[in-house]
Scaffold this active site. Structure first.
Site, PDB file in Angstrom:
ATOM      1  N   SER A 163       0.496   3.629  -0.793  1.00 14.51           N
ATOM      2  CA  SER A 163       0.661   3.060   0.541  1.00 14.51           C
ATOM      3  C   SER A 163      -0.702   2.818   1.164  1.00 14.51           C
ATOM      4  O   SER A 163      -1.698   3.446   0.783  1.00 14.51           O
ATOM      5  CB  SER A 163       1.465   4.037   1.422  1.00 14.51           C
ATOM      6  N   TYR A 192       2.555  12.507   5.248  1.00 17.69           N
ATOM      7  CA  TYR A 192       2.781  11.308   4.433  1.00 17.69           C
ATOM      8  C   TYR A 192       1.447  10.704   3.987  1.00 17.69           C
ATOM      9  O   TYR A 192       1.267  10.386   2.805  1.00 17.69           O
ATOM     10  CB  TYR A 192       3.594  10.291   5.225  1.00 17.69           C
TER      11      TYR A 192
END
Length: 255
Positions: free
Chosen positions: A140, A153
């Site tokens: 990501s 995250y």
């Protein structure tokens, strides 16, 4: 793209980037292993794969990557006898400031985004060595840039990027390549699962036009196309790379 007949595992194939990636591999004539926890959604992906290639060979494995990594690899080998590409796509996120989150969130996110990738890679590696195959990890933009309220995250994806580079070096002598893609904002249900309401998500997508240099958000197929490229012989001299698929967001410095 030289992917015809290759055996490909796509984790998290029940929705979003994973489902779209599975369909793109089916178009290439690959034998695709679809793994995920939601049987109904996996069957929808199965139907989408057959719609683009009626002769595609598919294997559905209802599994949780946090507990079933060995099962996923073993079932694949039992069915097809080999493994050529592992796409570690399954991911999970939760929001929260360090002032609010607890260790359970840390464990949940890390178990899905990092520990499961370690286990799948460990069990898959001997088979990839035999075929001189490759791995594509779905990371990501949060692995490359920091965002408030997404501490765990972001940390999991940054760790995944470093894991990608390290495993690339471990497996390079065996001619097994390992790369990652780092999507920016992509239109999927992921952020809704993280906790955004429909209204919040719509507002976020509109705001994201200003945070991506190209002035728009991305589509799952744009990420899938990059995964196909990295999995194919077209990228035969690329390993240890973390490729942003983010409309230039990683290069921006907002003022």
């Amino acid at each position: 793209m030289s992917l015809a007949g290759k055996v490909v595992i796509v984790t998290g194939a029940s929705s979003g980037i994973g489902a779209t990636t599975a369909v793109e591999f089916a178009k290439q004539g690959s034998k695709v292993v679809l793994t995920g926890r939601n049987e109904a959604n996996l069957k929808a992906t199965e139907a989408a794969c057959k719609a683009v290639n009626s002769e595609v060979e598919l294997l559905l494995i209802i599994a949780d990557v946090t507990t079933d990594a060995e099962k996923i690899i073993k079932t694949t080998i039992d069915k097809f006898g080999q493994l050529d590409v592992l796409v570690n796509n399954a991911g999970f996120g939760e929001r929260g400031s360090i002032l609010d989150i607890d260790v359970d969130q840390f464990d949940r996110v890390m178990n899905t985004n990092l520990r499961s990738v370690f286990l799948l890679t460990k069990y898959a590696a001997p088979h990839l060595v035999k075929t001189q195959g490759n791995i594509v990890n779905v990371s990501s933009i949060t692995g490359l840039r920091a965002f408030a309220g997404l501490t765990v995250y972001c940390t999991s994806k940054a760790a995944l990027d470093q894991f990608t580079r390290c495993i690339a070096l471990d497996l390079a002598p065996k001619n097994v390549r390992v790369n990652a893609v780092n999507p920016g904002t992509i239109v999927t249900d992921f952020l809704k699962r993280v906790g955004l309401s429909e209204a919040e998500y719509a507002k976020f997508l509109e705001h994201s036009k200003t945070t991506h240099a190209l002035g728009r958000v991305g589509a799952a197929k744009e990420v899938a196309d990059a995964i196909i490229f990295l999995a194919s012989d077209s990228s035969s001299f690329i390993t240890g790379a973390t490729l942003p698929i983010d409309g230039g967001r990683h290069a921006m410095c907002p003022r």
